[in-house]
Motif scaffolding. Structure first.
Motif, PDB file in Angstrom:
ATOM      1  N   ASP A  97       0.994  -1.157   0.000  1.00 39.20           N
ATOM      2  CA  ASP A  97      -0.182   0.052   0.067  1.00 39.20           C
ATOM      3  C   ASP A  97       0.947   1.262  -0.058  1.00 39.20           C
ATOM      4  OD1 ASP A  97      -1.582   2.082   0.468  1.00 39.20           O
ATOM      5  OD2 ASP A  97      -2.888   0.976   1.854  1.00 39.20           O
ATOM      6  N   TRP A  98       1.296   1.833  -1.259  1.00 40.84           N
ATOM      7  CA  TRP A  98       2.242   2.916  -1.444  1.00 40.84           C
ATOM      8  C   TRP A  98       1.732   4.068  -0.652  1.00 40.84           C
ATOM      9  CZ3 TRP A  98       1.120   7.333  -4.021  1.00 40.84           C
ATOM     10  CH2 TRP A  98      -0.023   7.204  -4.846  1.00 40.84           C
ATOM     11  N   ARG A  99       0.489   4.381  -0.850  1.00 42.52           N
ATOM     12  CA  ARG A  99      -0.060   5.592  -0.059  1.00 42.52           C
ATOM     13  C   ARG A  99       0.223   5.521   1.653  1.00 42.52           C
ATOM     14  NH1 ARG A  99      -3.637   5.458  -4.293  1.00 42.52           N
ATOM     15  NH2 ARG A  99      -3.718   7.322  -5.377  1.00 42.52           N
ATOM     16  N   ALA A 100      -0.148   4.274   2.057  1.00 40.83           N
ATOM     17  CA  ALA A 100       0.083   4.146   3.599  1.00 40.83           C
ATOM     18  C   ALA A 100       1.411   4.248   3.938  1.00 40.83           C
ATOM     19  CB  ALA A 100      -0.652   2.820   4.081  1.00 40.83           C
ATOM     20  N   PRO A 133       7.645  -8.012 -23.512  1.00 43.91           N
ATOM     21  CA  PRO A 133       6.586  -7.059 -23.264  1.00 43.91           C
ATOM     22  C   PRO A 133       5.756  -7.232 -21.930  1.00 43.91           C
ATOM     23  CG  PRO A 133       6.139  -8.560 -24.971  1.00 43.91           C
ATOM     24  CD  PRO A 133       7.609  -8.721 -24.771  1.00 43.91           C
ATOM     25  N   GLU A 134       5.933  -8.489 -21.531  1.00 47.79           N
ATOM     26  CA  GLU A 134       5.185  -9.005 -20.250  1.00 47.79           C
ATOM     27  C   GLU A 134       5.458  -8.199 -19.020  1.00 47.79           C
ATOM     28  OE1 GLU A 134       5.269 -12.314 -23.020  1.00 47.79           O
ATOM     29  OE2 GLU A 134       6.663 -10.900 -22.360  1.00 47.79           O
ATOM     30  N   ILE A 135       6.690  -7.594 -19.092  1.00 49.75           N
ATOM     31  CA  ILE A 135       7.155  -6.514 -17.974  1.00 49.75           C
ATOM     32  C   ILE A 135       5.975  -5.535 -17.717  1.00 49.75           C
ATOM     33  CG2 ILE A 135       8.786  -4.947 -17.223  1.00 49.75           C
ATOM     34  CD1 ILE A 135      11.087  -6.701 -18.381  1.00 49.75           C
ATOM     35  N   ALA A 136       5.445  -4.877 -18.979  1.00 51.26           N
ATOM     36  CA  ALA A 136       4.473  -4.077 -18.769  1.00 51.26           C
ATOM     37  C   ALA A 136       3.279  -4.103 -18.035  1.00 51.26           C
ATOM     38  CB  ALA A 136       4.028  -3.880 -20.294  1.00 51.26           C
ATOM     39  N   ASP A 137       2.811  -5.442 -17.815  1.00 54.28           N
ATOM     40  CA  ASP A 137       2.123  -5.827 -16.860  1.00 54.28           C
ATOM     41  C   ASP A 137       2.179  -5.671 -15.549  1.00 54.28           C
ATOM     42  OD1 ASP A 137       0.352  -6.933 -19.080  1.00 54.28           O
ATOM     43  OD2 ASP A 137       1.102  -8.949 -18.785  1.00 54.28           O
ATOM     44  N   LEU A 138       3.432  -5.813 -15.032  1.00 59.87           N
ATOM     45  CA  LEU A 138       3.870  -5.253 -13.932  1.00 59.87           C
ATOM     46  C   LEU A 138       3.975  -3.871 -13.527  1.00 59.87           C
ATOM     47  CD1 LEU A 138       7.216  -7.850 -13.293  1.00 59.87           C
ATOM     48  CD2 LEU A 138       4.804  -8.091 -12.491  1.00 59.87           C
ATOM     49  N   GLU A 139       4.384  -3.176 -14.583  1.00 60.27           N
ATOM     50  CA  GLU A 139       4.647  -1.742 -14.586  1.00 60.27           C
ATOM     51  C   GLU A 139       3.255  -0.961 -14.429  1.00 60.27           C
ATOM     52  OE1 GLU A 139       7.539  -0.688 -13.912  1.00 60.27           O
ATOM     53  OE2 GLU A 139       9.025  -2.101 -14.398  1.00 60.27           O
ATOM     54  N   ARG A 140       2.332  -1.429 -15.091  1.00 57.43           N
ATOM     55  CA  ARG A 140       1.087  -0.540 -15.345  1.00 57.43           C
ATOM     56  C   ARG A 140       0.399  -0.330 -14.011  1.00 57.43           C
ATOM     57  NH1 ARG A 140       0.260  -3.604 -20.298  1.00 57.43           N
ATOM     58  NH2 ARG A 140       0.910  -2.335 -21.867  1.00 57.43           N
ATOM     59  N   GLY A 141       0.546  -1.089 -13.031  1.00 55.99           N
ATOM     60  CA  GLY A 141      -0.155  -1.034 -11.804  1.00 55.99           C
ATOM     61  C   GLY A 141       0.715  -0.421 -10.659  1.00 55.99           C
ATOM     62  N   ARG A 142       1.673   0.190 -11.111  1.00 53.52           N
ATOM     63  CA  ARG A 142       2.657   0.916  -9.868  1.00 53.52           C
ATOM     64  C   ARG A 142       2.435   2.481 -10.313  1.00 53.52           C
ATOM     65  NH1 ARG A 142       7.956  -3.328 -11.122  1.00 53.52           N
ATOM     66  NH2 ARG A 142       7.338  -4.799  -9.687  1.00 53.52           N
TER      67      ARG A 142
END
Length: 247
Positions: A97-100, A133-142
């Protein structure tokens, strides 16, 4: 913990580069007590750090002799308070939880220094676009660097470009040295590649090897070969509590 699995040998591939250490140290200024959150093996940990907080036992094990004492803990619930400054280097994207976690940084110290990156720039990296390109799946949620700066009410945001001969093996460190990624030890020290599906990485490395042998990679990225540094999206964010440090 993630780095208990992928962090073996991390201290060998992730070596502190003074071209990033200097601005981080300058941002901390005259802080007498610094808490390093997500401290890892101690990269970019300047003198004056009094406590490191790190969830991975493997990373703590690799901290060098003389490093600040470390305790196991997570950013979202820090076991400390009352420091002059809180430091967080390339760790926010791993938080649950990056905001926390950022709220905890604000609780424990009036000065917050955060080195992070913009995932959108990583999506533009040739390794992601052309090979894994599968790395994009990790990055998009950050969270983006703008998200983090807004959450902290940043006083400043500074671009930290990646020199072509960077000594710290962050994911885009070898943007002008593509052959380095063929070394599994290099890939193991990049969380983006270490977390990507193994079959996708193997496929991507086969393509990269073929493109290097044929000269296709160099033809396609000739523009990069003349650059001394590249903006891979890394940002140094400084946040000061109202009424502190002259703020």
């Amino acid at each position: 913990m993630l780095y208990d699995e992928i962090g073996v040998g991390y201290s060998l591939g992730r070596r502190t580069d003074p071209r990033w250490l200097t601005p981080i140290t300058n941002a901390l200024g005259a802080s007498r007590s610094v808490v390093n959150i997500g401290a890892g093996t101690g990269s970019y940990e300047p003198a004056g750090v009094v406590l490191a907080v790190e969830p991975s036992a493997e990373m703590i094990r690799q901290r060098p002799p003389g490093a600040a004492p470390a305790v196991r803990g997570v950013a979202e619930s820090l076991p400390v308070s009352g420091a002059d400054a809180a430091l967080a280097v390339l760790t926010v994207h791993h938080w649950t939880d990056w905001r926390a976690g950022l709220a905890e940084l604000c609780r424990v110290a009036p000065l917050r220094v955060v080195l992070t990156y913009d995932p959108r720039r990583h999506l533009e990296f040739w390794m992601v676009r052309e090979y894994v390109p599968e790395i994009a799946d990790l990055e998009r949620g950050r969270p983006s660097s703008e998200d983090i700066a807004d959450e902290l009410g940043a006083a400043s945001v500074t671009v930290l470009p990646v020199p072509w001969d960077f000594t710290d093996g962050v994911f885009p460190a070898h943007w002008r040295r593509p052959e380095a990624y063929l070394d599994p030890r290099v890939r193991d020290n990049c969380s983006a590649l270490a977390q990507a599906p193994a079959h996708a990485v193997e496929r991507g490395m086969a393509r990269l090897r073929a493109d290097l042998e044929s000269g296709r990679w160099h033809d396609r990225h000739r523009d990069l070969l003349g650059l001394d540094e590249w903006d891979a999206g890394f940002r140094l964010i400084v946040s000061e509590a109202q009424g502190s440090w002259g703020g």
